[in-house]
Scaffold this motif. Structure first.
Motif, short mmCIF file in Angstrom:
data_model
loop_
_atom_site.label_atom_id
_atom_site.label_comp_id
_atom_site.label_asym_id
_atom_site.label_seq_id
_atom_site.Cartn_x
_atom_site.Cartn_y
_atom_site.Cartn_z
N PHE A 26 1.71 6.87 -6.62
CA PHE A 26 0.66 7.80 -7.05
C PHE A 26 1.12 9.23 -6.83
O PHE A 26 0.91 10.11 -7.67
CB PHE A 26 -0.62 7.51 -6.28
N THR A 27 1.80 9.49 -5.67
CA THR A 27 2.28 10.86 -5.41
C THR A 27 3.24 11.27 -6.52
O THR A 27 3.13 12.37 -7.08
CB THR A 27 3.02 10.88 -4.06
N ILE A 85 -2.86 3.50 -12.16
CA ILE A 85 -2.74 3.37 -10.69
C ILE A 85 -4.03 2.76 -10.13
O ILE A 85 -4.01 1.94 -9.21
CB ILE A 85 -2.48 4.76 -10.07
N PHE A 86 -5.16 3.10 -10.76
CA PHE A 86 -6.46 2.55 -10.30
C PHE A 86 -6.45 1.03 -10.39
O PHE A 86 -6.89 0.33 -9.46
CB PHE A 86 -7.58 3.14 -11.16
N SER A 101 -4.47 -0.39 -7.57
CA SER A 101 -5.16 -0.30 -6.26
C SER A 101 -6.33 -1.26 -6.22
O SER A 101 -6.64 -1.84 -5.18
CB SER A 101 -5.61 1.14 -6.03
N VAL A 159 0.86 -1.20 0.00
CA VAL A 159 0.00 0.00 0.00
C VAL A 159 0.89 1.24 0.00
O VAL A 159 0.65 2.20 -0.74
CB VAL A 159 -0.94 0.00 1.23
N ASP A 160 1.99 1.19 0.81
CA ASP A 160 2.88 2.36 0.85
C ASP A 160 3.47 2.63 -0.53
O ASP A 160 3.51 3.77 -1.01
CB ASP A 160 3.99 2.14 1.88
N LEU A 190 -5.02 -4.65 -5.32
CA LEU A 190 -4.70 -4.72 -3.88
C LEU A 190 -5.99 -4.82 -3.07
O LEU A 190 -6.09 -5.59 -2.12
CB LEU A 190 -3.95 -3.45 -3.46
N LEU A 196 2.16 1.85 -3.38
CA LEU A 196 1.09 2.40 -4.23
C LEU A 196 0.95 3.90 -4.00
O LEU A 196 0.92 4.70 -4.94
CB LEU A 196 -0.23 1.70 -3.89
N VAL A 197 0.96 4.29 -2.70
CA VAL A 197 0.74 5.71 -2.38
C VAL A 197 1.92 6.54 -2.89
O VAL A 197 1.73 7.59 -3.53
CB VAL A 197 0.56 5.86 -0.85
#
Lengths: 314, 213, 532, 84
Positions: free
Chosen positions: A27-28, A82-83, A86, A20-21, A89, A23-24
């Motif tokens: 995305f950033t 990115i969608f 996510s 998850v990290d 996940l 992914l974030v």
């Protein structure tokens, strides 16, 4: 507890948390790609074209279709990629593996109660083995709560009258903070719990030295005897319960339903909800006699009943 | 014969513009009513799908004959309101006022019929809050009964408002100033509102009374 | 001597029974400012409380009532009515060349509804106090809270009708009262934004009305619609509530976008880049805004597949906002820029809105939302949009049209100081909350982990700067009423019908009927700025 | 709208009402037929009595948008409850 003065990134308790990290952060990065040019352009234009500073300001463009389409389609395609990550996940976090360790959770206004298969019961603390999938079946006795594990990056609302599910696999042993995330009244801020992740060996020791006399299934059986469920269900004028778990039941109004946890719980607490064909709707409701924990024990017992040798009852 | 000193209301420069604005305004208000009742009808359908047996039990206890009579009355009142509008276009004052009065009376009859129905249900102990010895034993039947009560009560309030508007317009249409432009626009607005109240009942009637009898 | 200005008439009745859209706008401005400071007080209490980890200033119940009051008052009595009712009422008729709104009496009735509903709600919140949060989630609001929930629901129900009637008024005015020659493609972008907002106001607010009605019925008669024991479904409440509340957040931000389009073109002395795209993106936001409410319920027990659909639609709704942001910055290319105070507020808007929008996309990511939902990350996201962008837009509009509304000029220096203070104070307050949120500090927590104290102290420090920045305009704007010099007809040399009438404008806006033969934002040298 | 037309529409509405009640009494299983008759009544009312045919674009636009929204919400309800 807070060994260093300022923590800026939450501890990563599981592999899922790491992904998850990533992914974030990914995305950033992508969003910075689309946003930083806007800020730079703003500052540049303000500096270059402020009044009184000579710059060529002729043939100003009114509109430009290719540029407009570009900054519509490119960001959308980027976010779609990115969608998809996510969504993958999300599906991973929502489908528990079959061999997960089952733990029952009951949320009440301002406390968490956990019940293990071996009959151990805990309040506001949860002991789990490391590196093994753990599946929590949760229900609330009053308002909507939400079990939130920041170190595992997951949370799930706990609804009244309906089971909700959450599963995780903690990697490193240790103690992690657990919160209630959905506002639930006066002491919402005090509804905390601790997740204690033990190595498999220590976990077995913990199970033994505060295991209660009977495990969950036998506690369910004592309740089954105590409330005389057998007088109807074993004598034939109520649906036989041998091997009832995951059996398709035909209902009075012609519909069919698979007897999962939710169906078993509803039949105990709201017997009128699903009427089985061929039986009179005479079962009283037990919602005032049994609290949610007792219902969970009964359901555990019903799930353990093997189908009788004389073939699968109808 | 339009009286010459009669000029359109303040911000408008022409009568057509004012009628256009009034018509768009009433249509938007109808849209808000439709959104509100649309959500209520959707909630009713959601519970019909989730609890078919409970709803069937509740629907069995409803008085569908009275409701059918009510639907007939509202459809006739809609006809009368259209005839009233047609009469105002032909300038026939007498027919206009008679149709308007007829529609208002049918609305009052609808409310009376609804009152009788509520009285019967109160005696049977079906209404929320007074349901001590209610014959329904399925919990979702209670739920649907309560939902029926909220939807029909809210619709009855709107019928009451429609009847009030009809009677107010009846008073305003004294024989002499029939042809005032303002009153004809108001008549059209009241007619549009009336048809909406009827249209909502047309959808509520089968949703609450007929399906799954 | 030209016709007397609309402020010429004196006396209380001239204010409380006025049918003039400009006076009603001023009435709304005073009401909305009062509610802004009422909500702001509650926010100050919350921020002071959160300086220390253990709750010592307020009891748990007191804190819950404070954030409920902050939420209810700020959302329904400041953010939703602020720009549509204040600047929508004042500017829509003038910008399209009309003499007044289509239904003046309905306009005044809307103001009384807002005032009545607002005072009743504030009274119910202060005397009784409601601790359910502004979202009234069931079964907490229906079975586990005190009776004042029904009083607050009645107040919000009444104020809802004020929104509906304002929306109807604006849509009818824009459709039927445009001056000859004012085609749809010559309308200022502020009108497009207010028109799109009115569509949402008219179509979404009734759903809130029926939802609140059902919650009140559930609370009083235990009707069972949201009570799981009777077969009801608490998730149904969340569906109905968010079906209204997500379009409602677009009601709050769309007018501010319209204001920024005006500010950017006026400051840059240049026609906007891509007029059609920016105009239609407002309508696109209004339409798609109705389809994305499910992203508030990813963890609430909604089915996985519904969450997937809502997540995809939430990415789709971010595109029109991106179009606007890109077109604003493209407008500044080859522009002739003056850095006056309203323009600084527009820059604050763009900066904070972009950060708010991007973090909104974070929350639309399914896996990230599992972690960040109901934490301070969400609080920071929606404050960046509501406070950072919408309030900065409101302040920008206030500073831009103040000379037109009151006929007085204010000191530009103080205006710029306020803008910079708002930007710095805001970022210091809410950026630490992003970090707090990702660290896992949940929302609406009265006492928290000692680990989080440093970031909370930073946030409270920022809040004090922000509070100062919001009080400053109170002085120099009201001061300008007395000491400000007379404002000319067009202080910013902007293009637009409202800058071709004297300030403050006369009672009927235009001496003789207006015909529009120029394009929107016509800054070409030959377009003379002669008074109409 | 002339009186004759109004009467024709009225008869149509009554016929659909009769169909609804009869189907509800004698063939209770197919509720979709009842709702189709009700939808027919609603459309008859919307187009003729409310006069949708007389108005220009924006009323028709709002009408279609609203019916489209109703359809979408119905699809959403069925989808969400089925997959929950």
């Amino acid at each position: 507890m807070n060994e260093h003065f300022l923590r800026l990134w939450p501890v990563q308790g599981s592999d899922y948390a790491v992904s998850v990290d990533w992914l974030v952060i990914g995305f950033t990065g992508m969003m910075a790609l689309f946003v930083v040019p806007v800020f730079v352009a703003l500052w540049m234009f303000i500096w270059r074209y402020r009044r009184g500073r000579e710059a060529n300001r002729d043939h100003r463009a009114q509109s430009n279709l290719p540029i407009e389409l570009a900054w519509i389609i490119l960001p959308f395609i980027g976010s779609l990629v990115i969608f998809l990550f996510s969504a993958r996940l999300f599906f991973f976090a929502r489908t528990p593996p079959a061999d997960a360790l089952e733990i029952q959770v009951t949320a009440r206004q301002w406390m968490w109660k956990f019940q293990h298969q071996g009959g151990q019961r805990e309040i506001n603390t949860l002991h789990v083995p490391a590196r093994r999938p753990v599946k929590l079946t949760m229900i609330s006795e009053d308002v909507i709560h939400s079990l939130f594990f920041p170190s595992l990056r997951i949370k799930q609302d706990v609804l009244p009258q309906r089971y909700s599910m959450l599963w995780f696999q903690a990697e490193h042993s240790g103690t992690y903070q657990v919160y209630c995330a959905e506002y639930c009244g006066t002491d919402h801020a005090a509804m905390l719990a601790r997740l204690v992740v033990l190595d498999p060996g220590d976990y077995q020791h913990w199970l033994q030295d505060n295991g209660s006399a009977a495990d969950l299934i036998s506690q369910g059986e004592t309740l089954y005897r105590q409330y005389g469920c057998g007088s109807c269900h074993d004598s034939g004028n109520a649906p036989p319960l041998a091997g009832v778990f995951n059996r398709t039941v035909r209902l009075a109004d012609g519909g069919q339903v698979v007897a999962d946890d939710a169906y078993l719980r509803d039949s105990i607490v709201l017997p009128q909800k699903h009427l089985v064909t061929g039986y009179l709707p005479i079962m009283p409701t037990y919602s005032n006699l049994l609290d949610e924990e007792a219902v969970q024990r009964l359901v555990a017992y019903l799930r353990s009943l093997p189908a009788t040798a004389s073939g699968d009852p109808k | 014969m339009i009286r010459s000193d009669e000029k359109p209301a303040e911000p408008f420069v022409a009568w057509a513009q004012q009628r256009e604005a009034a018509r768009l305004g009433i249509w938007l208000f109808l849209a808000t009513e439709a959104m509100m009742f649309g959500s209520l009808i959707m909630v009713a359908w959601l519970y019909r799908l989730q609890h078919p047996d409970g709803v069937a039990e509740a629907v069995a206890g409803l008085h569908w004959q009275l409701a059918t009579a009510n639907t007939f009355m509202l459809l006739t009142s809609s006809l009368l309101m259209t005839l009233a509008l047609a009469a105002s276009e032909q300038g026939n004052a007498l027919r206009l006022r008679r149709c308007l009065l007829g529609a208002a009376l049918l609305g009052v009859l609808f409310l009376a019929c609804k009152g009788v129905e509520y009285g019967l249900e109160y005696r049977e102990g079906l209404l929320p809050g007074f349901a001590e010895d209610s014959p329904l034993h399925l919990p979702s039947a209670h739920l649907f009964m309560n939902l029926y009560f909220i939807a029909t009560a809210l619709h009855a309030v709107h019928v009451l408002v429609a009847v009030g508007l009809g009677l107010w317009l009846y008073m305003r249409l004294a024989p002499d100033n029939l042809s005032a432009r303002g009153t004809r626009t108001r008549l059209e607005m009241v007619t549009l509102y009336w048809h909406l109240v009827d249209g909502i009942w047309i959808l509520l009637f089968p949703t609450l009374y007929l399906v799954g009898r | 001597m030209s016709a007397p200005s609309y402020l010429h008439q004196q006396g209380l009745l001239s204010w409380f029974l006025t049918l003039d859209h400009k006076r009603i706008a001023v009435l709304y401005m005073v009401t909305v400012t009062f509610f802004f400071f009422a909500g702001g007080l509650a926010a100050t209490l919350i921020r002071i409380e959160l300086v220390t980890p253990q709750g010592d200033l307020l009891t748990a119940d007191g804190y819950n009532r404070a954030f409920t009051l902050h939420g209810v008052i700020m959302v329904w009595f400041f953010l939703i009515p602020s720009i549509p009712s204040v600047f929508g009422n004042f500017l829509v008729p003038i910008m399209i060349g009309a003499r007044d709104m289509a239904f003046p009496r309905l306009n005044l009735f809307s103001w009384y509804l807002l005032l009545g509903g607002g005072l009743f709600t504030l009274l119910a919140l202060l005397l009784g106090g409601v601790d359910t949060g502004w979202t009234f989630y069931t079964p907490l609001s229906t079975m586990f809270s005190n009776g004042h929930v029904v009083a607050v629901i009645c107040g919000v129900f009444i104020a809802g009708f004020s929104s509906i009637f304002t929306g109807i008024n604006i849509i009818v005015t824009v459709h039927t009262l445009r001056a000859p020659g004012m085609t749809w493609m010559r309308l200022p972008l502020f009108i497009w934004a207010i028109y799109a907002t009115s569509i949402i106001l008219v179509l979404a607010t009734p759903v809130l009305a029926i939802t609140l009605l059902l919650v009140a019925a559930e609370h009083l008669f235990n009707v069972g619609v949201f009570d799981p024991r009777l077969g009801g479904d608490p998730l149904l409440f969340q569906h109905l509530f968010w079906f209204y509340s997500h379009p409602a957040v677009y009601i709050m931000i769309l007018p501010a976008m319209g204001v920024v389009s005006e500010l950017i073109t006026a400051a840059g002395h240049k026609r906007i880049f891509g007029y059609r795209f920016v105009a239609w993106s407002s309508v696109a936001i209004a339409v798609i805004g109705f389809l994305v409410w499910g992203h508030h319920m990813f963890v609430a027990g909604q089915s996985m597949y519904a969450s997937l659909v809502f997540s995809l639609l939430s990415f789709l709704v971010s595109i029109p906002s991106a179009i606007k942001a890109y077109n604003w910055s493209a407008t500044l290319y080859k522009s002739d820029l003056t850095l006056h105070a309203p323009f600084l507020f527009a820059l604050t808007f763009i900066g904070l809105f972009i950060i708010g929008g991007v973090t909104g996309l974070f929350l639309a990511l399914l896996a990230a939302d599992l972690h960040a939902h109901d934490t301070y990350f969400v609080v920071a996201h929606f404050h960046y949009i509501m406070v950072g962008a919408a309030v900065a837009g409101y302040f920008g509009a206030l500073h831009f049209w103040w000379p037109k509304i009151t006929g007085r000029l204010y000191s530009q220096l103080w205006g710029k100081i306020t803008a910079v203070l708002v930007f710095c104070g805001f970022n210091l307050t809410f950026f630490p909350q992003f970090l707090l949120g990702y660290l896992g500090m949940p929302r609406r927590y009265h006492a928290y982990d000692p680990d989080f104290q440093f970031l909370n102290v930073l946030s409270s420090a920022g809040a004090s700067i922000l509070a100062l920045a919001y009080v400053l305009p109170f002085f120099y704007l009201l001061g300008s009423l007395r000491w400000g010099e007379r404002a000319p007809m067009n202080p910013w040399e902007a293009a637009g019908l409202e800058w071709r009438v004297p300030s403050p404008p006369p009672l009927h806006n235009f001496e003789e009927p207006v015909t529009v033969d120029f394009e929107a934002y016509d800054y070409s040298p030959e377009a003379r700025r002669d008074p109409v | 709208m002339s009186t004759a037309n109004a009467l024709k529409v009225y008869v149509g509405l009554l016929l659909l009402l009769a169909v609804e009640v009869l189907v509800a009494l004698f063939w209770p299983r197919n509720s979709s037929l009842i709702m189709l008759a009700a939808a027919g009544q609603f459309l008859l009312l919307l187009i003729f009595y409310l006069g949708l045919y007389r108005h220009q674009g924006w009323v028709r636009l709002f009408g279609c948008l609203y019916l489209l929204w109703l359809l979408m919400m119905m699809v959403f309800i069925l989808g969400e409850t089925a997959t929950r």
